[in-house]
Write an enzyme that holds these catalytic residues in place. Structure first.
Site, PDB file in Angstrom:
ATOM      1  N   LYS A  75      -3.035   9.719  -6.659  1.00 45.46           N
ATOM      2  CA  LYS A  75      -1.708   8.534  -6.615  1.00 45.46           C
ATOM      3  C   LYS A  75      -0.814   9.872  -7.596  1.00 45.46           C
ATOM      4  O   LYS A  75       0.615  10.051  -7.816  1.00 45.46           O
ATOM      5  CB  LYS A  75      -1.654   7.489  -7.499  1.00 45.46           C
ATOM      6  CG  LYS A  75      -2.634   6.962  -7.640  1.00 45.46           C
ATOM      7  CD  LYS A  75      -1.697   5.636  -6.884  1.00 45.46           C
ATOM      8  CE  LYS A  75      -2.584   4.859  -5.549  1.00 45.46           C
ATOM      9  NZ  LYS A  75      -1.661   3.717  -4.871  1.00 45.46           N
ATOM     10  N   ASP A 123      -3.220  -0.609 -11.450  1.00 41.35           N
ATOM     11  CA  ASP A 123      -4.480  -0.611 -11.430  1.00 41.35           C
ATOM     12  C   ASP A 123      -4.197   0.399 -12.982  1.00 41.35           C
ATOM     13  O   ASP A 123      -5.556   0.393 -13.158  1.00 41.35           O
ATOM     14  CB  ASP A 123      -5.116  -0.857 -10.528  1.00 41.35           C
ATOM     15  CG  ASP A 123      -4.856  -1.734  -9.697  1.00 41.35           C
ATOM     16  OD1 ASP A 123      -4.652  -2.832 -10.189  1.00 41.35           O
ATOM     17  OD2 ASP A 123      -4.563  -2.046  -8.530  1.00 41.35           O
TER      18      ASP A 123
END
Length: 402
Positions: A75, A123
């Site tokens: 990410k 998340d």
């Protein structure tokens, strides 16, 4: 669950807009941005000969994103890159001149960035990337986290100067609240999922992930014949599948999307032929993949570029974490978080149950991606029975042995 892609779009070229985002020019742009990151290094590609032999495969490689840009996850390539692009675009408009990544540290560009606020739901890993990107650019970030995000992951995001907002409910609830609050306050949402009318920024996030594919193809002596990639909303899977389809064409590998059985929104889209929301039941240990509605952009790419869709169970994910921490033969030690080894978990299940469906045999060259390291070290230790530091210490000790 396992199903082959029967969508009418399967095998067709990507939409023009998606091909532009995920193609060679986009990957070139990512490389220019990464060249300006002080801590950028190409992540390792590990060969796992012992596992390949056990599974009856020609070769098995793991692209390890566990230490990418200091964030411990793939990410790191997406959210921060999107923030940088958006800051430069806004600076160009405000300053009336062209600006590039090399201008990010200029006082006039940072003055523009200081007036910008970036928001997202996460998340854990995506939020860290957005927060890091905003901090590096001199902007503000507000990160929305749902009830299932651990305190350790929240602290890891806040470390980059982000304002944290807790949301009742699950990931999809946090996505909605982030969008609503951002619209009300005039903030810019940098989401890794897309919905009707909101596609460009998630496209930039996905564009960041193409760096993984480009690196892997350079590191491999031959392109893979099979690729297994995990999916939450589908961004990383779509980025990998889309870029491979563009650069390899007819020689592209057989591509399989792997999801938690408890949060299989891509499988649901494959069954329905469109994005649908799946019911939220029990949470999954694969926390970074706990998503209940696929990204519109990601599904558009996967409907064309994925060849199969499958799910794995909770025990499958944990077993892979432990197996990578305690390898056999000459295979290297790899620290893989709860969601990191899900592609490999899919391969293991496919070898047992769907080998013929996917054409897996002794000539197959398989690529999987370890998408995260121990982003929650406490949880990792609970599941693996060793701390990530102890796992790595074992690796270092083994390397030091003559």
């Amino acid at each position: 669950m396992f199903l082959l892609n029967r969508n009418a779009l399967h095998g067709k070229p990507l939409d023009v807009a998606d091909a532009e985002i995920l193609g060679v020019t986009g990957a070139d742009t990512i490389e220019r941005f990464l060249a300006h990151r002080e801590n950028h290094t190409m992540t390792p590609l590990h060969a796992l000969p012992a596992l390949a032999s056990e599974f009856g495969l020609g070769a098995l490689h793991v692209k390890d994103e566990g230490f990418r840009l200091g964030l411990g996850s793939f990410k790191a390539l997406g959210g921060a890159y999107a923030v940088f692009q958006l800051v430069l675009e806004q600076a160009g408009k405000r300053l009336g001149r062209s600006v590039d990544v090399s201008d990010l540290d200029r006082a006039d560009v940072r003055s523009v960035a200081a007036k910008m606020t970036f928001a997202c739901a996460t998340d854990g890993n995506h939020g860290r990337s957005v927060a890091q990107g905003a901090g590096l650019a001199g902007a503000r970030s507000v990160i929305f986290v749902h009830a299932g995000v651990s305190d350790e992951r929240i602290s890891a995001i806040a470390r980059y100067g982000a304002e944290m907002v807790r949301v009742d409910g699950n990931y999809d609830d946090s996505v909605r609240q982030a969008a609503e609050v951002a619209a009300e306050k005039g903030w810019t949402v940098v989401s890794d999922t897309s919905w009707p009318g909101y596609e460009r920024i998630p496209g930039l996030v996905m564009q960041g992930y193409t760096a993984i594919v480009r690196e892997a193809l350079r590191q491999l002596s031959e392109p893979p014949t099979h690729v297994f990639v995990q999916a939450g909303v589908g961004g990383i899977a779509a980025a990998v599948a889309g870029h491979l389809a563009i650069v390899l064409g007819e020689a592209r590998p057989t591509f399989t999307v792997v999801e938690p059985a408890r949060a299989a929104c891509i499988v649901a889209a494959a069954v329905a032929g469109r994005v649908v929301k799946v019911a939220h039941d029990q949470p999954t240990v694969m926390a970074m993949l706990e998503c209940y509605e696929a990204s519109q952009v990601a599904w558009r790419v996967l409907a064309r570029g994925a060849d199969a869709f499958m799910t794995v169970d909770e025990d499958d994910a944990v077993a892979v974490m432990r197996r990578l921490a305690r390898p056999v033969g000459d295979d290297p030690v790899i620290v893989s978080g709860e969601s990191g080894g899900v592609g490999l978990a899919g391969l293991i299940r496919a070898v047992a149950e769907n080998k013929a469906d996917l054409g897996l045999d002794g000539k197959s060259r398989v690529l999987v991606i370890n998408t995260e390291g121990a982003t929650d070290p406490h949880r990792y230790a609970e599941l693996v029975g060793m701390s990530p530091a102890d796992v790595l210490a074992g690796k270092l000790a083994a390397e030091a042995t003559p």
